[in-house]
Design an enzyme around this catalytic site. Structure first.
Site, PDB file in Angstrom:
ATOM      1  CG  HIS A   1      51.857  -8.239  -0.087  1.00 39.12           C
ATOM      2  ND1 HIS A   1      51.752  -8.945   1.324  1.00 39.12           N
ATOM      3  CD2 HIS A   1      52.738  -8.202   0.792  1.00 39.12           C
ATOM      4  CE1 HIS A   1      51.653  -8.810   2.682  1.00 39.12           C
ATOM      5  NE2 HIS A   1      52.371  -7.803   1.480  1.00 39.12           N
TER       6      HIS A   1
ATOM      7  CG  ASN B   1      50.012  -7.493   6.561  1.00 33.71           C
ATOM      8  OD1 ASN B   1      51.477  -8.191   7.126  1.00 33.71           O
ATOM      9  ND2 ASN B   1      50.651  -7.358   5.759  1.00 33.71           N
TER      10      ASN B   1
END
Ligand SMILES: NC(=O)c1ccc[n+]([C@@H]2O[C@H](COP(=O)([O-])OP(=O)(O)OC[C@H]3O[C@@H](n4cnc5c(N)ncnc54)[C@H](O)[C@@H]3O)[C@@H](O)[C@H]2O)c1
Length: 492
Positions: free
Chosen positions: A142, A192
């Site tokens: 990511h 996140n």
């Protein structure tokens, strides 16, 4: 199986894929970039050349280096060209069916030893891995936007990932000059999972009328030292993306803290998605307005009384500016410096309507809390006084922990819960939040600075006020305070 990574494939050359391809090429790897069709491929080439060209214009790359980097990238519309790649990373849109269809194809096309990686922000890496015949060689990788610049890469292993593979992929990320953090497959990973609930909480508090949009943005930027306020950041991320990530977090946790704030859904339904549509919480028209730079200090307050500890400096500054500090009985405006709500104090005064609470947040902000009894105009007069002292006033309601701490402490609590669950260590969480969000400090560094007891007490006050289970201090935080431990770094 030990992996060597010399040629990598990147599928999808949009915002992220083009930047990821550039990052690999800069590190000297051969890159095969794949797009869906000729037009998209031309767009991808444009992203890539534009980004490298900007680096040359800024003097970060020479013309020769730029030519070398672009020379390492081959562009194609055929997945079959990935047959010899050592690792393929996909950056196609965040839709599970797209990802699964693509991974089924990649599994067929790529050599058996190839690692397949996804840049997904919120989908289950395990579910993506499971549609291949090589789930042991599938990981998440990511990257953050813009990929060539942002140093964080979250490397995600699943229960099915081969032993040692995540570390090899983390080694590859280091070759790109990145600082990888390796974690398991949980919705939102580290960044996140900590960032979005904080942003969502800001939207929940806005809806509750605690403070205004600009007040909350200003408070978090100047009072907490964050690079952007939560609403400016939500607009930048995109409200549709934010809503989706919150929904995925909620599906996994069923925790009310992860339930998307209704205002997010409303703005998304209205087509107000943030910067990409020219409007979200902020509109293009008002983006230039800076609530943090109010007009020069003036106040309509004549006589002022100051109550509470730590009021001396504030009082001295007002006196220096020519204001008269008088006893409470004689004051037109009463300012109570306090870190807790002031309504009980107001109720003991002969003129409760003249009182507001004042909470100094950091060195630059003062939260100005009006109670249900505060008369119209009093808070505005105190905002003027605050400006005279060189701080930016943030008007708010008289609620536990006011604005900055009401948003900051639950975020710190989430980080403690993440640590307590064994998902990631304190150093990795700090690194992820510093590098992934550009925060000046990670949550555990912030906890050390503020003091565990202060944060624990603040969370207790928030829980007592709002009765939301997620506001209760994490059990580990309670235990550490009880044990007199001052820092997570002191734990064995
Ligand atoms: N944008 C961000 O800030 C960000 C940050 C981190 C991760 N991500 C993740 O990265 C992924 C991509 O996001 P993005 O913002 O770059 O999206 P984007 O829409 O900018 O780019 C997606 C690209 O994929 C291409 N594409 C679609 N289907 C394809 C196929 N079958 N084969 C080849 N190419 C195909 C599209 O033409 C497009 O160029 C998503 O999973 C997203 O969650 C995005």
């Amino acid at each position: 199986m030990t992996s060597t990574f010399e040629t990598v494939g990147v599928v999808g050359l949009g915002t992220m894929g083009a930047g990821i391809a550039e990052s690999f090429a800069r590190a000297g790897l051969g890159v095969i970039g794949v797009e869906a069709g000729p037009e998209a491929l031309a767009r991808g080439r444009g992203h890539l050349e534009g980004s490298v060209g900007r680096a040359v214009a800024k003097g970060r790359l020479t013309e020769a280096e730029s030519a070398e980097i672009l020379g390492r990238v081959t562009l194609t519309t055929s997945l079959e060209d990935l047959a010899d790649a050592d690792l393929v990373i996909e950056a196609v849109p965040e839709v599970m069916e797209f990802k699964r269809a693509l991974f089924t194809d990649l599994d067929r096309v790529c050599k058996p030893s190839a690692v397949l990686a996804t840049n997904t922000s919120s989908l289950s890496v395990t579910a993506i891995a499971a549609c291949t015949t090589r789930p042991g060689r599938v990981v998440g990788m990511h990257f953050f936007n813009p990929a060539p610049v942002m140093r964080l890469v979250e490397v995600i292993h699943t229960l099915l990932t081969e032993e040692g593979l995540a570390e090899e992929v983390a080694g590859l990320a280091r070759r790109l000059g990145k600082s990888p953090v390796t974690v398991g497959d949980r919705a939102g990973f580290v960044v996140n999972r900590l960032l979005l609930p904080y942003l969502n909480h800001a939207a929940v508090l806005l809806e509750s009328g605690l403070a205004t949009r600009d007040g909350i943005d200003t408070a978090m930027r100047l009072g907490a030292g964050l690079p952007m306020g939560p609403f400016a950041l939500l607009d930048l991320i995109g409200l549709d993306t934010s809503y989706e990530v919150m929904s995925v977090l909620f599906q996994e946790s069923r925790d009310r803290r992860h339930a998307p704030a209704p205002i997010l859904r409303e703005l998304v339904s209205a087509g107000l998605l943030g910067r990409k549509t020219g409007g979200g919480f902020h509109t293009a028209a008002d983006d230039g307005r800076d609530a943090a730079r109010p007009p020069a200090g003036k106040s309509s307050a004549g006589t002022v009384a100051i109550l509470g500890e730590d009021g001396d400096d504030f009082g001295d500054r007002l006196t220096g500016a020519g204001f008269k500090i008088v006893p409470v009985e004689d004051a037109e405006v009463v300012v109570a410096l306090s870190s807790t709500p002031v309504i009980e104090l107001a109720a003991t005064l002969p003129h409760p309507e003249r009182l507001v609470g004042l909470h100094l947040a950091g060195d630059r902000v003062a939260e100005v809390a009006s109670t249900v009894l505060t008369a119209p105009g009093v808070a505005q007069a105190v905002e003027g006084l605050v400006r005279v002292t060189g701080r930016v006033p943030v008007p708010c309601r008289d609620r536990a922990e006011f604005v900055v701490d009401a948003l900051l402490y639950p975020y710190l609590n989430d980080a403690v819960r993440m640590y307590e669950s064994g998902y990631a260590c304190a150093d990795d969480i700090d690194t992820a939040m510093r590098l992934g969000c550009g925060y000046p400090a990670g949550p555990f560094e912030t906890l050390d600075r503020l003091g565990l007891e202060t944060v624990r007490d603040g969370l207790r006050a928030l829980y007592a006020e709002y009765r939301e289970p997620y506001l209760a201090p994490a059990p580990l935080l309670e235990r550490l305070v009880a044990a007199g431990v001052r820092s997570f770094r002191d734990l064995p």
